[in-house]
Design a protein around this motif. Structure first.
Motif, PDB file in Angstrom:
ATOM      1  N   GLY A  91       0.844  -1.187   0.000  1.00 32.47           N
ATOM      2  CA  GLY A  91       0.000   0.000   0.000  1.00 32.47           C
ATOM      3  C   GLY A  91       0.880   1.237   0.000  1.00 32.47           C
ATOM      4  N   SER A  92       0.343   2.379  -0.452  1.00 29.30           N
ATOM      5  CA  SER A  92       1.185   3.574  -0.374  1.00 29.30           C
ATOM      6  C   SER A  92       1.367   4.013   1.072  1.00 29.30           C
ATOM      7  CB  SER A  92       0.696   4.706  -1.279  1.00 29.30           C
ATOM      8  OG  SER A  92      -0.670   4.866  -1.207  1.00 29.30           O
ATOM      9  N   ASP A  93       0.528   3.517   1.968  1.00 27.20           N
ATOM     10  CA  ASP A  93       0.774   3.750   3.400  1.00 27.20           C
ATOM     11  C   ASP A  93       2.210   3.368   3.782  1.00 27.20           C
ATOM     12  OD1 ASP A  93      -1.815   4.571   3.770  1.00 27.20           O
ATOM     13  OD2 ASP A  93      -2.491   2.748   4.774  1.00 27.20           O
ATOM     14  N   PHE A 119      -4.505  13.743   4.005  1.00 28.25           N
ATOM     15  CA  PHE A 119      -4.482  12.329   4.368  1.00 28.25           C
ATOM     16  C   PHE A 119      -3.803  12.155   5.734  1.00 28.25           C
ATOM     17  CE2 PHE A 119      -2.689   7.929   3.357  1.00 28.25           C
ATOM     18  CZ  PHE A 119      -3.892   7.299   3.617  1.00 28.25           C
ATOM     19  N   TYR A 122       0.057  11.047   6.719  1.00 26.98           N
ATOM     20  CA  TYR A 122       1.265  11.884   6.632  1.00 26.98           C
ATOM     21  C   TYR A 122       1.710  12.276   8.042  1.00 26.98           C
ATOM     22  CZ  TYR A 122      -0.577  12.578   1.851  1.00 26.98           C
ATOM     23  OH  TYR A 122      -1.082  12.392   0.603  1.00 26.98           O
ATOM     24  N   SER A 164      -1.379  15.739  -1.508  1.00 25.81           N
ATOM     25  CA  SER A 164      -2.345  14.781  -2.029  1.00 25.81           C
ATOM     26  C   SER A 164      -3.036  15.434  -3.222  1.00 25.81           C
ATOM     27  CB  SER A 164      -3.341  14.451  -0.911  1.00 25.81           C
ATOM     28  OG  SER A 164      -4.369  13.616  -1.357  1.00 25.81           O
ATOM     29  N   ASN A 168      -7.308  14.317  -0.358  1.00 25.24           N
ATOM     30  CA  ASN A 168      -8.253  13.600   0.483  1.00 25.24           C
ATOM     31  C   ASN A 168      -8.224  14.308   1.840  1.00 25.24           C
ATOM     32  OD1 ASN A 168      -9.672  11.768   2.006  1.00 25.24           O
ATOM     33  ND2 ASN A 168      -8.153  10.137   1.902  1.00 25.24           N
ATOM     34  N   ASP A 195       1.132  12.822  -4.066  1.00 30.04           N
ATOM     35  CA  ASP A 195       0.427  11.568  -3.794  1.00 30.04           C
ATOM     36  C   ASP A 195      -0.777  11.482  -4.723  1.00 30.04           C
ATOM     37  OD1 ASP A 195      -1.135   9.494  -2.818  1.00 30.04           O
ATOM     38  OD2 ASP A 195      -0.929  10.076  -0.706  1.00 30.04           O
ATOM     39  N   ALA A 197      -3.015   9.110  -5.381  1.00 29.20           N
ATOM     40  CA  ALA A 197      -3.865   7.944  -5.101  1.00 29.20           C
ATOM     41  C   ALA A 197      -5.120   7.943  -5.972  1.00 29.20           C
ATOM     42  CB  ALA A 197      -4.249   7.925  -3.627  1.00 29.20           C
ATOM     43  N   TYR A 198      -5.583   9.125  -6.366  1.00 35.36           N
ATOM     44  CA  TYR A 198      -6.844   9.233  -7.117  1.00 35.36           C
ATOM     45  C   TYR A 198      -6.637   9.555  -8.583  1.00 35.36           C
ATOM     46  CZ  TYR A 198      -8.539   9.016  -2.435  1.00 35.36           C
ATOM     47  OH  TYR A 198      -8.772   8.579  -1.156  1.00 35.36           O
ATOM     48  N   THR A 221      -1.113   4.355  -5.977  1.00 35.12           N
ATOM     49  CA  THR A 221      -1.566   3.101  -5.387  1.00 35.12           C
ATOM     50  C   THR A 221      -2.555   2.477  -6.350  1.00 35.12           C
ATOM     51  OG1 THR A 221      -2.806   2.135  -3.538  1.00 35.12           O
ATOM     52  CG2 THR A 221      -3.365   4.389  -4.127  1.00 35.12           C
ATOM     53  N   SER A 223      -5.046   0.915  -5.022  1.00 34.25           N
ATOM     54  CA  SER A 223      -6.190   0.722  -4.130  1.00 34.25           C
ATOM     55  C   SER A 223      -7.474   1.345  -4.669  1.00 34.25           C
ATOM     56  CB  SER A 223      -5.902   1.325  -2.755  1.00 34.25           C
ATOM     57  OG  SER A 223      -4.889   0.611  -2.105  1.00 34.25           O
ATOM     58  N   LYS A 224      -7.414   2.612  -5.052  1.00 37.43           N
ATOM     59  CA  LYS A 224      -8.639   3.306  -5.429  1.00 37.43           C
ATOM     60  C   LYS A 224      -9.083   2.899  -6.836  1.00 37.43           C
ATOM     61  CE  LYS A 224      -8.001   4.963  -1.405  1.00 37.43           C
ATOM     62  NZ  LYS A 224      -7.087   5.945  -0.947  1.00 37.43           N
ATOM     63  N   ARG A 231      -3.214  -4.528  -1.509  1.00 43.86           N
ATOM     64  CA  ARG A 231      -2.222  -3.669  -0.862  1.00 43.86           C
ATOM     65  C   ARG A 231      -0.975  -3.502  -1.724  1.00 43.86           C
ATOM     66  NH1 ARG A 231      -4.143  -0.787   0.808  1.00 43.86           N
ATOM     67  NH2 ARG A 231      -2.708  -0.073   2.393  1.00 43.86           N
ATOM     68  N   LEU A 232      -1.050  -2.606  -2.697  1.00 47.60           N
ATOM     69  CA  LEU A 232       0.111  -2.331  -3.535  1.00 47.60           C
ATOM     70  C   LEU A 232       0.177  -0.847  -3.880  1.00 47.60           C
ATOM     71  CD1 LEU A 232       2.534  -3.578  -5.162  1.00 47.60           C
ATOM     72  CD2 LEU A 232       1.009  -3.526  -7.148  1.00 47.60           C
TER      73      LEU A 232
END
Ligand SMILES: *Cc1c(COP(=O)(O)O)cnc(C)c1O
Length: 364
Positions: A91-93, A119, A122, A164, A168, A195, A197-198, A221, A223-224, A231-232
């Protein structure tokens, strides 16, 4: 004090003991619109093929440590510029935490700067790595306060600035020129992490601009996009920088099942891209429907969720729960988010079920 309490107090850091654990609501039986998940599955025939691939995976072996085949697909299919590579995270986490671990100094407190609200990881990752976190409030319309960001950068000389893009939980894209100004202001001492993510929903990226800025890191990521369960995450940056960050990464952080599932999904990425397109269309419909409702303020979104403001967010949130609809009440995250709710865009059916429940919750 009991022996176990004494043990906890003497071993676990006070700042860790003080934080609340990351809360995830139990969603069983609910229409789940709280976590920006893609509501669509892979089509049945693809799942059958994937099942066979997964069945053939050698679970007794460690992953191939280079992760060359999955990286190759990411580099080829997801727009990583020529000469650039990626490193992978659980995950990017995990990538956020790797960045913080790599940049936390031993002789002084290194600093993370980010707009706030943004987010939550961070701040968490900065804290757990032993860095100071400086949040720069967004303006009342949720746009970036560039002058305040530049002041914070000049004052704190942050090692890391997280942006982000889109943000988010607000959903908006910060102005590209503002992000470039931040990257340039950090030149010589700090990294700007964009980031994305979206990205499947924003279709705006800094990935192609990596060669322009040696202090830019672009993080993404799957994920979305529709693979939150595997989890990648991945990030790209100048090769010399990536090589250092990769030293902090646990060697086998991507498991073999994730690796095979991700390779398979990327071989069929057009399916995920079509789902993202459907969600972008649904976002437009949901935005329009919400904007027609009296007393509801809708913020523009480039993500797969929509931020709104209502007269009484706690009340509406609770009533939606009684209608078995789970959305995110972000009203307590930051003063700029007073009375705000965040709704994940879903299928047309779930969106209309949400709208019915929402209208009833507003009226009651
Ligand atoms: C959801 C989200 C992430 C986390 O992604 P994972 O890869 O699932 O860990 C990262 N950044 C932002 C801004 C997000 O909203």
């Amino acid at each position: 004090m009991s022996p176990i309490d004494m043990l906890v107090n003497s071993t676990i850091r006070p700042d860790v003991r003080a934080v609340a654990s990351y809360h995830v609501a139990d969603a069983s039986g609910f229409i789940k619109l709280d976590a920006m998940e893609n509501p669509y599955h892979l089509p049945h025939h693809l799942r059958q093929v994937l099942a066979q691939r997964l069945a053939d995976v050698a679970l007794n072996r460690y992953p191939v440590a280079s992760y060359a085949s999955i990286k190759q697909r990411i580099n080829d299919k997801l727009g990583v510029p020529a000469g650039y590579d990626v490193i992978l995270g659980n995950g990017s986490d995990e990538l956020i935490s790797i960045l913080c671990m790599a940049c936390a100094m031993q002789d002084r407190r290194a600093v993370v700067v980010a707009p706030t609200p943004s987010f939550v990881m961070y701040q968490r990752s900065a804290q757990f790595a032993g860095m100071d976190y400086v949040g720069v409030p967004l303006k009342a319309d949720m746009t970036l306060d560039l002058p305040a960001m530049l002041v914070a950068i000049a004052e704190h000389k942050p090692a890391l600035v997280f942006l982000s893009y889109p943000n988010n939980p607000t959903g908006n894209l910060f102005a590209e020129a503002d992000i470039v100004a931040i990257i340039k202001a950090l030149d010589g001492f700090g990294l700007a992490i964009v980031d994305e993510a979206y990205e499947p929903f924003a279709q705006q990226t800094f990935m192609q601009r990596l060669p322009e800025f040696h202090n830019l890191v672009v993080m993404r990521t799957v994920s979305k996009l529709g693979l939150a369960g595997i989890r990648l995450g991945y990030m790209s940056a100048a090769p010399q920088l990536l090589a250092e960050l990769d030293k902090v990464r646990p060697p086998y952080n991507i498991n073999v099942l994730t690796q095979v599932a991700a390779e398979f999904a990327l071989d069929h990425v057009e399916v995920l891209n079509q789902q993202a397109a459907a969600l972008r269309a649904a976002r437009a419909d949901l935005t329009a429907a919400l904007a027609r409702m009296p007393g509801v303020e809708v913020f523009p979104s480039a993500a797969n969720f929509i931020l709104i403001r209502v007269p009484n967010s706690d009340d509406v949130h609770a009533k939606l729960l009684s209608h078995k609809v789970l959305i995110k009440n972000v009203s307590k995250m930051h003063s700029v988010l007073a009375n705000c709710l965040r709704i994940t865009v879903s299928t047309p059916e779930e969106n209309s079920a949400f709208l019915d429940a929402f209208a009833a919750s507003l009226a009651a």
